[in-house]
Design an enzyme around this catalytic site. Sequence first.
Site, PDB file in Angstrom:
ATOM      1  N   GLU A 182       0.879  -1.250  -0.136  1.00  0.00           N
ATOM      2  CA  GLU A 182       0.063   0.098   0.092  1.00  0.00           C
ATOM      3  C   GLU A 182       0.937   1.232  -0.139  1.00  0.00           C
ATOM      4  OE1 GLU A 182      -4.223  -0.896   2.139  1.00  0.00           O
ATOM      5  OE2 GLU A 182      -2.539  -1.326   3.323  1.00  0.00           O
ATOM      6  N   GLU A 199      -4.547  -9.545   3.654  1.00  0.00           N
ATOM      7  CA  GLU A 199      -5.353  -9.265   4.944  1.00  0.00           C
ATOM      8  C   GLU A 199      -6.457 -10.033   5.025  1.00  0.00           C
ATOM      9  OE1 GLU A 199      -2.947  -5.230   4.166  1.00  0.00           O
ATOM     10  OE2 GLU A 199      -3.969  -7.116   2.743  1.00  0.00           O
TER      11      GLU A 199
END
Length: 716
Positions: free
Chosen positions: A117, A139
């Site tokens: 990210e 995740e």
Amino acid sequence: MSAIRYELGSDQILTLTIDMPGQAANTMNQVFREALDEAVCKVQDNLEDIRGIIVTSAKKTFFAGGDLKELHKVTRENAQVFEDMVNRLKARMRALETCGKPVVAAINGTALGGGIEIALACHHRIVLNDNAIQLGLPEVTLGLLPGGGGTQRLPRMIGLEAAFPFLMEGRKVRPSAALKAGMVDALADSVEEMLAKARAFIEANPKCQQPWDKKGFKLPGGAPHHPAMAQKLAIAPAMLKQKTRGCYPAPERILSAAVEGAQVDFDNGSLIETRYFTELVTGQVAKNMTGTFWFQLNKIKAGGSRPESVTRKHFKKVGVLGAGMMGTGIAYATATCGIEVVLKDISLDRAEKGKSYSENLLAKKVSRGHMTEKQKTEILGRIRATDSAADLEGCDLVIEAVFEDSDLKARVTAEAEPKLVSNGIFASNTSTIPITQLAKASDRPQNFIGLHFFSPVDKMQLVEIVVGGKTSDETLARSFDYVQQIGKIPVVVNDSRGFFTSRVFGTFVNEGICMLGEGIHPSSIENAGILAGMPVGPLAITDEVSMTLMQHVRTQSRKDTEAAGGTWHAHPAEAIIDEMVQTHGRKGKAAGAGFYEYPARGRKYLWPELETLYVDSNKARLVELQELKDRILFIQAIETVRCLEEGVLRTVEDANIGSIFGIGYPPWTGGAIQFINQYGVKAFADRAKELAMTCGERFAPPALLLEHAKQEKLFI
């Protein structure tokens, strides 16, 4: 020392090197957030002196992601504080992204979750071309979503449809695949080349904006309102529900965050993402999954169940007795990790046929580009197929994987054990027979242990290490080392019939068969198993195992129990199994007929005669789905507590990891013991008592469970 080194070169190119003090890997914790605040403020104050920015890492990996210790502590009570903190962090990342100067991510190692990210928030991404590096957003595998902008930036880069496998499945890829997918922009063969390419991009692009910050930006592949995309998104929730069975909220929230965020500007999309992220972080499923798949699994991998006093052992030569399905799988798993293997069976033809199993698996890897022909040849060269016990000479370890028969196992033990090196280990792959009983055939019972693999061995990660009555700590420690050397997850249990996994697995299949005998429709039974989160229904897995094998195991267990002076207590499922095999000739999938029909073409389906033979239409109509799901989950959890109570299980960590990776207990629960914790120990005990009254004494809560319930004490 700051966690981000700020180094402005004479060429006015700023390098921000992430180097968290006192940590092996960089994580998105409070220290990082403070360092990012400081670095971004400094960038903003000195922007006129900066021509471009390179973001890289001083660690072996680029960035490991969020700090799960922090996330695990977040509750609904402090959800707003957490949400505000996440938005502040993302605002800092956004400030770099919109500073007007080119920002390049120089990815020198694995970048997962928050790591990728950070890279996505840069204008250009260059990664080392090393197949050991992994890139992705995993995740979802912990019940979470990418909360650092991943659900917003990746779809805007590669399109919603292309982003979904990364976001909703947690797909991780090598650098070359990431380049092909559009997740990164360039590869480099060395750190020097990577940094040179970063500087070259900055020189060529003095001003930079993300595509989504430019006027007229259009989402690749079409926005949600585009007719073609709208048609796909209309069925996406139903397809997703079919996969998650409603047990896993994370994929559904990821879909919502990505699609809703794509319909607004980036900054509002980021706020939408944070809301969904906070919901998941504070939810029970994420607590269950992070607790087990991160903290407990890492404790096991760090050697939590291994005796500390024993020096680590590296294995060089392993013998495998029996070239059937299990033996060939063990040989493959061992040889692929660089260990010489002797695969022995009663004939050379059978041994060679067993070796061909490895050849077929390796050929698939070569065809998919995951391995070279040379590597395949090297691995096959490590497997020696033989019918001679003499070839076992010098083995550090011998694993028998012959048929589940005590006498046969005793014979192969006597034949192979003398060939071991001094202090070598003899292991049995038995799934049910007590190791202490099998060790009676050994001249060195202190070196005798159980190594229970799961089928198919090349895919199943778990090995259940079974400690016999005379097994030494040294043997346990070295066996633990072997399991880790071949890349498997070791759980350690003490000896008993069926150990842990087979005992608990037996309760699952028997409960399903028992329900059928009570008159419940087989479709309801199978659906209840799947909707509870089990990988397949109990009748389907019974067919896979085969009812004849279950009969054989039961006969052997009964014989051994009675020989030891015990009493065999028949389970209600036994009569159904015997009737299916002996009266109807339906033995299981391998025989072509079991609870299911197996047509030569087309999908399997439940044997229609089950309805005539067993279903009580009134009971089948009235039974509630939740009761069936409870019976399936509770019976396994109760047996797991019994294993703890009897000392078969040594730790809660082994119970949770073993139940998920060995039995297929639903991952959303965090494991059989965590299911009790999250249900509420007292509430679980009360529900178990209700089930005992309506379904039988097998649901009666064990004394250990009642003790914990009385004290309202969690199993930890």
